[in-house]
Design a protein around this motif. Structure first.
Motif, mmCIF file in Angstrom:
data_model
loop_
_atom_site.group_PDB
_atom_site.id
_atom_site.type_symbol
_atom_site.label_atom_id
_atom_site.label_comp_id
_atom_site.label_asym_id
_atom_site.label_seq_id
_atom_site.Cartn_x
_atom_site.Cartn_y
_atom_site.Cartn_z
ATOM 1 N N LYS A 58 -26.819 -14.245 6.103
ATOM 2 C CA LYS A 58 -27.133 -15.647 6.683
ATOM 3 C C LYS A 58 -26.293 -15.465 7.859
ATOM 4 C CE LYS A 58 -27.276 -20.462 6.574
ATOM 5 N NZ LYS A 58 -26.817 -21.597 5.688
ATOM 6 N N CYS A 59 -25.165 -15.286 7.865
ATOM 7 C CA CYS A 59 -24.211 -15.128 9.000
ATOM 8 C C CYS A 59 -24.619 -14.256 10.135
ATOM 9 C CB CYS A 59 -22.632 -15.272 8.577
ATOM 10 S SG CYS A 59 -21.460 -15.448 9.871
ATOM 11 N N GLU A 62 -27.458 -15.438 11.780
ATOM 12 C CA GLU A 62 -26.988 -16.623 12.905
ATOM 13 C C GLU A 62 -26.457 -15.880 14.061
ATOM 14 O OE1 GLU A 62 -24.447 -18.884 10.481
ATOM 15 O OE2 GLU A 62 -26.361 -20.034 9.338
ATOM 16 N N LYS A 63 -25.496 -14.777 13.992
ATOM 17 C CA LYS A 63 -24.844 -14.200 14.940
ATOM 18 C C LYS A 63 -25.939 -13.601 15.882
ATOM 19 C CE LYS A 63 -20.466 -15.256 13.679
ATOM 20 N NZ LYS A 63 -19.772 -16.159 14.448
ATOM 21 N N ALA A 65 -29.076 -14.263 16.194
ATOM 22 C CA ALA A 65 -29.965 -15.206 16.822
ATOM 23 C C ALA A 65 -28.915 -15.992 17.985
ATOM 24 C CB ALA A 65 -30.306 -16.374 15.744
ATOM 25 N N GLY A 66 -27.714 -15.938 17.889
ATOM 26 C CA GLY A 66 -26.708 -16.447 18.751
ATOM 27 C C GLY A 66 -26.739 -15.487 20.167
ATOM 28 N N SER A 73 -23.177 -8.134 15.303
ATOM 29 C CA SER A 73 -23.263 -9.258 14.335
ATOM 30 C C SER A 73 -22.775 -9.136 13.051
ATOM 31 C CB SER A 73 -24.806 -9.489 14.140
ATOM 32 O OG SER A 73 -25.331 -9.884 15.561
#
Length: 133
Positions: A58-59, A62-63, A65-66, A73
């Motif tokens: 998940k992290c 998110e990285k 996507a950021g 990531s």
């Protein structure tokens, strides 16, 4: 013997049948308890592994996507305090399971030693019946 199963204070003289039976019963109980602990530790480790991997995945997403690259990531996600804490918990539980596995090896060695002592006790008793030594 080690601090594992053991068989009381009688470590240097032949075992009487009552002592031998008690030592074998104690060894069996210790083995059963250890096996139960190993099952629980294995479940705990598997749960910790699952939780860590889900949080890591998940992290990473998110990285990415950021705006971070996929390769970066992964490293950034592993460095997140919450993910690192989950990895630590997983590693500790893996260590507990490993320690229990080593204890199982010690118990097996203790049981082999106990069996040899019982065999020796029987041979000694047969060689010198009625002497008690």
């Amino acid at each position: 013997m080690s601090d594992g199963i053991g068989f009381g204070a009688n470590e240097l003289s032949p075992l009487e049948i009552v002592d031998a039976r008690a030592a074998l019963r104690h060894a069996s109980e210790a083995q059963r308890d250890l096996e139960a602990s190993m099952r629980q530790a294995s479940d705990d480790h598997a749960d910790a592994e699952r939780i860590y991997r889900l949080a890591l995945a998940k992290c990473i997403v998110e990285k990415y996507a950021g705006g971070a690259a996929w390769t970066v990531s992964q490293d950034l996600a592993r460095g997140e305090p919450s993910v690192a804490a989950l990895r630590y918990e997983r590693d500790v539980k893996k260590g507990v399971l490993g320690a229990l596995e080593q204890q199982a090896f010690r118990y097996a060695a203790d049981r082999r030693g106990l069996e040899k002592l019982i065999e020796w006790s029987m041979r000694r008793e047969l060689a010198a019946p009625g002497t008690g030594a």
